[in-house]
Scaffold this motif. Structure first.
Motif, PDB file in Angstrom:
ATOM      1  N   VAL A 176       0.685  15.810 -26.260  1.00  0.00           N
ATOM      2  CA  VAL A 176       1.497  14.748 -25.660  1.00  0.00           C
ATOM      3  C   VAL A 176       2.936  14.940 -26.142  1.00  0.00           C
ATOM      4  O   VAL A 176       3.285  14.546 -27.248  1.00  0.00           O
ATOM      5  N   PRO A 177       3.782  15.577 -25.327  1.00  0.00           N
ATOM      6  CA  PRO A 177       5.141  15.864 -25.758  1.00  0.00           C
ATOM      7  C   PRO A 177       6.103  14.689 -25.584  1.00  0.00           C
ATOM      8  O   PRO A 177       7.141  14.649 -26.216  1.00  0.00           O
ATOM      9  N   SER A 178       5.791  13.764 -24.698  1.00  0.00           N
ATOM     10  CA  SER A 178       6.588  12.537 -24.589  1.00  0.00           C
ATOM     11  C   SER A 178       5.664  11.445 -24.069  1.00  0.00           C
ATOM     12  O   SER A 178       4.567  11.726 -23.585  1.00  0.00           O
ATOM     13  N   PRO A 179       6.069  10.171 -24.186  1.00  0.00           N
ATOM     14  CA  PRO A 179       5.119   9.088 -23.905  1.00  0.00           C
ATOM     15  C   PRO A 179       4.457   9.162 -22.530  1.00  0.00           C
ATOM     16  O   PRO A 179       3.296   8.800 -22.388  1.00  0.00           O
ATOM     17  N   PHE A 180       5.175   9.685 -21.505  1.00  0.00           N
ATOM     18  CA  PHE A 180       4.621   9.699 -20.150  1.00  0.00           C
ATOM     19  C   PHE A 180       4.332  11.117 -19.637  1.00  0.00           C
ATOM     20  O   PHE A 180       4.313  11.347 -18.422  1.00  0.00           O
ATOM     21  N   VAL A 181       4.141  12.042 -20.558  1.00  0.00           N
ATOM     22  CA  VAL A 181       3.750  13.409 -20.184  1.00  0.00           C
ATOM     23  C   VAL A 181       2.584  13.814 -21.074  1.00  0.00           C
ATOM     24  O   VAL A 181       2.622  13.594 -22.285  1.00  0.00           O
ATOM     25  N   VAL A 182       1.565  14.392 -20.463  1.00  0.00           N
ATOM     26  CA  VAL A 182       0.413  14.843 -21.263  1.00  0.00           C
ATOM     27  C   VAL A 182      -0.036  16.194 -20.733  1.00  0.00           C
ATOM     28  O   VAL A 182       0.081  16.474 -19.534  1.00  0.00           O
ATOM     29  N   MET A 183      -0.494  17.052 -21.641  1.00  0.00           N
ATOM     30  CA  MET A 183      -0.897  18.398 -21.245  1.00  0.00           C
ATOM     31  C   MET A 183      -2.284  18.731 -21.769  1.00  0.00           C
ATOM     32  O   MET A 183      -2.721  18.205 -22.787  1.00  0.00           O
ATOM     33  N   LEU A 184      -2.920  19.622 -21.032  1.00  0.00           N
ATOM     34  CA  LEU A 184      -4.227  20.134 -21.432  1.00  0.00           C
ATOM     35  C   LEU A 184      -4.179  21.653 -21.380  1.00  0.00           C
ATOM     36  O   LEU A 184      -3.702  22.228 -20.391  1.00  0.00           O
ATOM     37  N   TYR A 185      -4.628  22.283 -22.458  1.00  0.00           N
ATOM     38  CA  TYR A 185      -4.794  23.740 -22.478  1.00  0.00           C
ATOM     39  C   TYR A 185      -6.291  24.000 -22.533  1.00  0.00           C
ATOM     40  O   TYR A 185      -6.998  23.436 -23.371  1.00  0.00           O
TER      41      TYR A 185
END
Ligand SMILES: [Fe+2]
Length: 288
Positions: A176-185
């Protein structure tokens, strides 16, 4: 009405798919504020606030990244997340399209982090009974980069990607790099030494209303574009039902508001990080 939450204002948000911009004005909303975007006469993107009296505010900052147009209503302290995989030329770039949800964008991030719902919400796709247990994993707030990470995540999935039709344990990392961005690897089934990267960009429109677009950078030369989109859209529409029915609608940040289990450690880290930042928009504390 524009939020008074300065933490939320001072961030970048994806508000459109860059390739869909034309000279026609499109009106939307960000953090409670009406805005419009278009391609200006010179062909560069223009985003402006629409003031209460209907006039335009000055041009807002814009950046094109990951196939999206980003803007900010404040002064961002950090750049848009850096996604290394986006620079690898052999990857498939798949923007999956926007889905609107009557939910807090923060709830959408939290749902994205949650593996426990796979067998019940994405039955026979991302999970299946009796494989309902979430094996232990690590969650942390990485202070050097100011991000939340969940690592060593594994989960039994009956069909782990569009290329696969048999089950196995997938290996996942969340960021989670910022409150409204999320990533999955996700360890790539067709190329096990590489990771598929999936980012979810959220446009918080109102406290309980958002749009989200998943953007994928895949090591997959076989699936058709249509099958990749279908796979992701089925998943996302299943998630929409869940996030729209969570109560309270907005995300509580008080530690005791909902009873966590061990599987929720990424959510606990995320909420703690949000609380430390002092973000209010989309939380039960209120953004006004
Ligand atoms: Fe889900």
């Amino acid at each position: 009405m524009k939020t008074t939450d300065q933490v939320a204002l001072d961030d970048w948000y994806a508000i459109a798919t860059a390739s869909e911009l034309t000279s026609r004005t499109v009106r939307t909303r960000l953090l409670g504020q009406d805005i419009e975007y278009m391609l200006s006469e010179g062909g560069s993107p223009l985003v402006r606030e629409i003031l209460d009296d209907g006039r335009h505010g000055p041009a807002l900052p814009v950046k094109e990244r990951y196939g999206c147009l980003f803007t900010s209503l404040g002064t961002p302290r950090k750049d848009i997340v850096h996604i290394e995989e986006a620079e690898e030329e052999d990857r498939r770039f798949v923007p999956c399209g926007w889905v609107t949800m009557r939910a807090s964008g923060l709830r959408v991030v939290e749902n994205f982090l949650d593996m426990a719902h796979f067998p019940f919400v994405h039955t026979d796709i991302l999970g299946s009974e009796p494989h309902t247990e979430v094996p232990g994993y690590q969650s942390e707030i990485r202070r050097d980069v100011d991000e939340v990470w969940a690592t060593n995540c594994t989960f039994f999935q009956p069909r782990i990607a569009a290329t696969e039709d048999k089950g196995d344990f997938v290996h996942l990392t969340y960021r989670v790099p910022s409150p409204f961005v999320v990533m999955l690897y996700r360890v790539c089934p067709t190329s096990p030494n590489r990771l598929d990267a999936i980012a979810l960009f959220i446009q918080p429109m109102e406290e309980g209303l958002c749009r989200a677009q998943p953007v994928m950078y895949l090591v997959d030369q076989t699936s058709t574009h249509k099958s990749l989109l279908n796979f992701e859209q089925v998943i996302f529409l299943q998630d929409r039902i869940i996030v729209e029915n969570q109560r309270p609608l907005l995300l509580p940040l008080e530690p005791r508001a909902e009873i966590p289990t061990r599987a929720d450690s990424s959510s606990i880290a995320y909420r703690r990080w949000l609380k430390e930042k002092g973000i209010r928009f989309g939380t039960t504390a209120g953004g006004y």
